[in-house]
Scaffold this motif. Structure first.
Motif, mmCIF file in Angstrom:
data_model
loop_
_atom_site.group_PDB
_atom_site.id
_atom_site.type_symbol
_atom_site.label_atom_id
_atom_site.label_comp_id
_atom_site.label_asym_id
_atom_site.label_seq_id
_atom_site.Cartn_x
_atom_site.Cartn_y
_atom_site.Cartn_z
ATOM 1 N N ARG A 1 39.295 29.608 52.912
ATOM 2 C CA ARG A 1 40.179 30.373 53.808
ATOM 3 C C ARG A 1 41.018 31.309 52.956
ATOM 4 N N GLN B 1 40.504 41.043 57.301
ATOM 5 C CA GLN B 1 41.815 40.436 57.569
ATOM 6 C C GLN B 1 41.697 38.916 57.599
ATOM 7 N N THR B 2 42.799 38.235 57.365
ATOM 8 C CA THR B 2 42.782 36.775 57.270
ATOM 9 C C THR B 2 42.264 36.121 58.551
ATOM 10 N N ASP B 3 42.595 36.673 59.719
ATOM 11 C CA ASP B 3 42.117 36.073 60.962
ATOM 12 C C ASP B 3 40.617 36.322 61.191
#
Length: 159
Positions: free
Chosen positions: A64, A132-134
């Motif tokens: 992640r 992006q992280t999401d």
């Protein structure tokens, strides 16, 4: 040297570079080679790892992310490789077409076998950009599915 790294033991028969005068065109080479040790025998089968493979999961080394991932350089590869099979041989690996997509990134596998020839037809198009992280979990899934499609071994039954 390039051919030797990708196909160890290959003997170059011909090499043609297309669009040499167009410096803005992508590099396109047509190579004819003979490879005596391309596949490895296992009983009545020959097996090999597809050459020219790109491991897409190298982009996604973390489980992640807390910051966006940057893909600095685009990757575009198109491979159309015709492999003449031994007489009477047949491909036993399922060759169903696969397309994996994620936010403008595409991996296509359109391999076929007919008339004693196995054709590996693959395209990888990963533009530069940010993830992006999401969106990173979807990128992880894309990379895993892309590797499954492009890196799976090919098996050929021989008489």
């Amino acid at each position: 040297k390039l051919l030797a790294r990708i196909l160890p033991g290959a003997r170059l028969a011909t090499l043609t570079v297309a669009d040499k005068a167009d410096l803005d065109a992508p590099l396109s080479m047509r190579v004819t080679a003979e490879v005596s040790d391309f596949a490895h025998r296992r009983g009545q089968e020959l097996g090999f790892e597809p050459p020219f493979a790109i491991k897409v999961s190298q982009l996604t080394t973390l489980p992640r992310r807390q910051t966006p991932m940057l893909i600095r350089e685009p990757t575009y590869t198109s491979v159309h490789l015709a492999i003449t099979l031994p007489e009477g041989a047949r491909v036993t690996t399922p060759l169903a077409p696969v397309t994996v997509e994620n936010d403008g990134r595409v991996v296509e596998v359109r391999d076929t076998a007919s008339g004693g020839v196995l054709v590996l037809d693959r395209r990888i198009d990963i533009p530069a950009g940010r993830v992006q992280t999401d969106a990173y979990p979807a990128m992880l899934k894309f990379a895993r599915e892309a590797d499954e499609a492009t890196l799976r071994p090919i098996t050929v039954a021989v008489p």
